[in-house]
Motif scaffolding. Structure first.
Motif, mmCIF file in Angstrom:
data_model
loop_
_atom_site.group_PDB
_atom_site.id
_atom_site.type_symbol
_atom_site.label_atom_id
_atom_site.label_comp_id
_atom_site.label_asym_id
_atom_site.label_seq_id
_atom_site.Cartn_x
_atom_site.Cartn_y
_atom_site.Cartn_z
ATOM 1 N N ARG A 1 4.856 3.989 -25.879
ATOM 2 C CA ARG A 1 3.686 3.773 -26.267
ATOM 3 C C ARG A 1 3.488 2.524 -27.193
ATOM 4 N N LEU A 2 2.476 1.817 -26.991
ATOM 5 C CA LEU A 2 1.993 0.785 -27.932
ATOM 6 C C LEU A 2 1.748 1.206 -29.312
ATOM 7 N N ALA A 3 2.575 0.745 -30.138
ATOM 8 C CA ALA A 3 1.990 0.768 -31.542
ATOM 9 C C ALA A 3 1.846 -0.225 -32.615
ATOM 10 N N GLY A 4 0.765 -1.085 -31.897
ATOM 11 C CA GLY A 4 0.359 -2.250 -32.334
ATOM 12 C C GLY A 4 0.978 -3.541 -31.500
ATOM 13 N N PRO A 5 0.731 -4.814 -31.955
ATOM 14 C CA PRO A 5 1.059 -5.991 -31.487
ATOM 15 C C PRO A 5 2.488 -5.969 -31.158
ATOM 16 N N ARG A 6 3.108 -6.092 -29.951
ATOM 17 C CA ARG A 6 4.329 -6.592 -29.860
ATOM 18 C C ARG A 6 5.317 -5.418 -30.094
ATOM 19 N N THR A 7 4.844 -4.142 -30.333
ATOM 20 C CA THR A 7 5.450 -2.995 -30.543
ATOM 21 C C THR A 7 5.450 -1.704 -29.761
ATOM 22 N N VAL A 8 6.547 -1.245 -29.384
ATOM 23 C CA VAL A 8 6.534 -0.004 -28.470
ATOM 24 C C VAL A 8 7.547 0.953 -29.256
ATOM 25 N N THR A 9 6.994 2.366 -29.152
ATOM 26 C CA THR A 9 7.750 3.318 -29.663
ATOM 27 C C THR A 9 8.134 4.310 -28.322
ATOM 28 N N VAL A 10 9.376 4.888 -28.501
ATOM 29 C CA VAL A 10 9.947 5.684 -27.586
ATOM 30 C C VAL A 10 10.698 6.700 -28.343
ATOM 31 N N GLY A 11 9.856 7.915 -28.543
ATOM 32 C CA GLY A 11 10.416 8.940 -29.221
ATOM 33 C C GLY A 11 10.653 8.387 -30.893
ATOM 34 N N ASP A 12 11.599 8.285 -31.301
ATOM 35 C CA ASP A 12 11.891 8.171 -32.731
ATOM 36 C C ASP A 12 12.319 6.619 -32.927
ATOM 37 N N ARG A 13 12.399 6.091 -31.833
ATOM 38 C CA ARG A 13 12.792 4.705 -31.900
ATOM 39 C C ARG A 13 11.625 3.535 -31.823
ATOM 40 N N LEU B 1 10.801 -0.404 -30.681
ATOM 41 C CA LEU B 1 11.152 -1.595 -29.911
ATOM 42 C C LEU B 1 10.270 -2.672 -30.330
ATOM 43 N N THR B 2 10.700 -3.803 -30.752
ATOM 44 C CA THR B 2 9.678 -4.973 -31.085
ATOM 45 C C THR B 2 9.964 -6.033 -29.793
ATOM 46 N N ALA B 3 9.037 -6.843 -29.765
ATOM 47 C CA ALA B 3 9.162 -7.819 -28.624
ATOM 48 C C ALA B 3 8.679 -9.109 -29.083
ATOM 49 N N ARG B 4 9.856 -9.998 -29.247
ATOM 50 C CA ARG B 4 9.569 -11.374 -29.678
ATOM 51 C C ARG B 4 8.676 -12.271 -28.622
ATOM 52 N N HIS B 5 8.503 -12.028 -27.629
ATOM 53 C CA HIS B 5 7.797 -12.850 -26.633
ATOM 54 C C HIS B 5 6.798 -12.136 -25.963
ATOM 55 N N ALA B 6 6.906 -10.815 -25.365
ATOM 56 C CA ALA B 6 6.025 -10.176 -24.528
ATOM 57 C C ALA B 6 6.530 -8.766 -24.323
ATOM 58 N N VAL B 7 5.277 -7.885 -24.190
ATOM 59 C CA VAL B 7 5.223 -6.517 -23.743
ATOM 60 C C VAL B 7 4.570 -6.691 -22.299
ATOM 61 N N VAL B 8 5.296 -5.639 -21.395
ATOM 62 C CA VAL B 8 4.841 -5.941 -19.931
ATOM 63 C C VAL B 8 4.459 -4.511 -19.824
ATOM 64 N N VAL B 9 3.068 -4.275 -19.255
ATOM 65 C CA VAL B 9 2.625 -2.681 -18.857
ATOM 66 C C VAL B 9 3.020 -2.990 -17.207
ATOM 67 N N THR C 1 -4.267 1.158 -30.106
ATOM 68 C CA THR C 1 -3.799 0.442 -31.140
ATOM 69 C C THR C 1 -3.828 -1.030 -31.212
ATOM 70 N N ILE C 2 -4.240 -1.540 -30.201
ATOM 71 C CA ILE C 2 -4.439 -2.851 -29.999
ATOM 72 C C ILE C 2 -5.761 -3.268 -29.545
ATOM 73 N N GLY C 3 -6.847 -2.449 -29.825
ATOM 74 C CA GLY C 3 -8.425 -2.465 -29.588
ATOM 75 C C GLY C 3 -8.642 -2.555 -28.032
ATOM 76 N N ASP D 1 -2.074 -12.837 -26.464
ATOM 77 C CA ASP D 1 -1.078 -14.012 -26.073
ATOM 78 C C ASP D 1 0.412 -13.459 -25.887
ATOM 79 N N TRP D 2 0.454 -11.972 -25.768
ATOM 80 C CA TRP D 2 1.857 -11.368 -25.797
ATOM 81 C C TRP D 2 1.799 -10.394 -24.735
ATOM 82 N N LEU D 3 0.680 -9.749 -24.329
ATOM 83 C CA LEU D 3 0.447 -8.478 -23.529
ATOM 84 C C LEU D 3 0.426 -8.978 -21.973
ATOM 85 N N TYR D 4 1.166 -8.466 -21.140
ATOM 86 C CA TYR D 4 1.191 -8.499 -19.643
ATOM 87 C C TYR D 4 0.946 -7.354 -19.057
#
Length: 472
Positions: A119-131, A133-141, A279-281, A300-303
């Motif tokens: 799940r997205l948890a704001g810009p450039r951020t994805v949660t998987v369970g308790d982890r 993950l942050t993305a410097r350049h892109a998150v791709v759905v 979480t990102i509008g 400028d980061w979500l694909y």
């Protein structure tokens, strides 16, 4: 690594179907660290519940149909298909619904796999369970779509089939009702009728395959009817119930149809309802609008690649988009991609607009690329349709007696290029890439005369089409 740790990557991909896999392949090839998140099987819908199992079911059906048209061979294939053997081969194609091989492939390209619901948890951020993950350049759905069921009272208790149950069933129902007239409905009706079901197809609209030229659906419906299926157009479903194992369908006309199973193939919805779009509008459950580099509008980061952007719900187009997105992400990361890049570059999904190819693996096959005549006219092009009976082509005779098919090219009379091509008939799926090159490459009709088709093949239909355009 602790469970609460935040891990940084260049790219995070949500979804490990063929589209997400291809994104990861391209970003890893560019040297970008990449994480892939998947909640089900790696390989996605296509590998386990769509393209591969459905075509595995259909191949024996089409091969037998072709054989029965050939004197000297038809006598050897008059018996029923061995459904158990067909299912066993289908199971092999899906790896028996295990994804070890696909997981090994992801590891082999150097991508990190996270199993679980991302799940997205704001810009450039994805949660998987308790982890996290942050993305410097892109998150791709690349989460794909799911089947949509109509809002009929009590439908859940009926336990209807969707495409998943139809492609993974281990038994052949004695009676099957198929609701819908698109590709899934048509292909599964073809498969199960040949495997021994008594199939009834209920189509709300005027005919099958309404996104193709009208003659495509007409020829496929005619063949289904000749095979024993009951195809009813202009028919709605008012209610569905199940009692003592029997499904009862009541149509809008008041007809009652009994069956052992009912398949609803009535549309798809994006799997974006629970991936944190809020979480990102963005609206949960919505299709994601993208530009030609597959970047989501307003970011400028979500694909978004594949089905979720609603540009073309086809695996091959999704993989094409994945290659474009991967190249665009890598170029932007390196600072070498500017907006307004060459529309035919490796960074622009130009082919999504008017040059999408598709094959329907029915009997006969139906294949099309680009615009239908109606779509071209609606788009404002000055066009003419040129039709040829496929049985007039020398290569058609080699497929056996009674070949039925039709070809159409839609010619732009101002630019003298092709806006669309449609083929219907046995074996035409292998013709569609030549048409795709002609349409996507905007090849002038005058130049197509110099692309000489080999004799005697179905490709000779190109010569017949050009002659018909010249002479009429």
């Amino acid at each position: 690594m602790t469970e609460s740790e935040t891990i940084a990557y260049d790219v995070v991909v949500l979804g490990a179907g063929p589209v997400g896999e291809n994104v990861a392949d391209r970003t890893r090839a560019a040297g970008l660290t990449t994480a892939v998140v998947e909640s089900e099987l790696i390989g996605g819908e296509c590998s386990y519940w769509a393209c591969m199992p459905s075509k595995a079911l259909l191949r024996p059906v089409i091969a037998r149909a072709d054989a029965r048209r050939l004197p000297g061979l038809r006598q050897a294939v008059q018996g029923p298909l061995d459904a158990d053997a067909v299912f066993a081969r289908r199971n092999w194609f899906t790896g028996d619904w295990t994804d070890d091989g696909q997981a090994d492939w992801l590891a082999g390209i150097g991508a990190d796999l996270y199993r679980g619901h991302g799940r997205l948890a704001g810009p450039r951020t994805v949660t998987v369970g308790d982890r996290t993950l942050t993305a410097r350049h892109a998150v791709v759905v690349s989460t794909g779509t799911r089947a949509v069921l109509p809002p009929l009272p009590g439908l859940a208790e009926v336990r209807p089939w969707t495409s998943r149950e139809a492609t993974s069933s281990q038994t052949v129902p004695g009676r099957l009702v198929v609701v819908g007239g698109g590709v899934v409905a048509t292909e599964m009706a073809t498969a199960y009728q040949a495997l021994g079901s008594r199939v009834t197809v209920l189509v709300r609209g005027k005919g099958l395959l309404n996104r193709m030229e009208p003659f495509a659906g007409e020829l496929v419906a005619e063949a289904l009817t000749e095979a024993g299926a009951d195809v009813r157009t202009g028919t709605s479903v008012e209610s569905v119930t199940r009692a003592d194992g029997t499904v009862t369908v009541v149509t809008g006309a008041g007809d009652r149809i009994e069956a052992d199973e009912i398949l609803f193939a009535t549309g798809r919805a994006p799997r974006t309802d629970d991936i944190g779009l809020d979480t990102i509008g963005l609206e949960p459950g919505s299709w994601l609008t993208v530009d030609d580099s597959l970047r989501v509008t307003g970011t400028d980061w979500l694909y978004a690649t594949g089905d979720v952007n609603h540009r073309a719900l086809l695996t091959h187009q999704g993989k094409y988009q994945a290659r474009i997105a991967g190249a665009a992400i890598a170029a932007r990361a390196a600072g070498t991609l500017l907006d307004g890049a060459d529309p035919w570059s490796a960074h622009a999904a130009t082919a999504d607009h008017e040059t999408v190819p598709q094959v329907v693996f029915a009997d006969p096959e139906a294949a099309a690329v680009g615009l239908s005549l109606a779509e071209a006219e609606q788009a404002g092009y000055r066009v003419r349709a040129v039709d040829v009976d496929m049985s007039s082509v020398s290569g058609a005779g080699l497929y056996g007696e009674g070949y039925k098919g039709r070809a159409r090219m839609v010619v732009d009379l101002e630019e003298e290029i092709l806006r669309g091509v449609t083929f219907v008939g046995a074996g035409v799926g292998e013709l569609i890439h030549s048409a795709t090159i002609a349409v996507a490459g905007r090849v002038p009709v005058s130049r197509l005369w110099h692309a000489v088709p080999s004799y005697p093949t179905l490709s000779e239909v190109w010569l017949r089409l050009l002659e018909a355009f010249r002479d009429n």
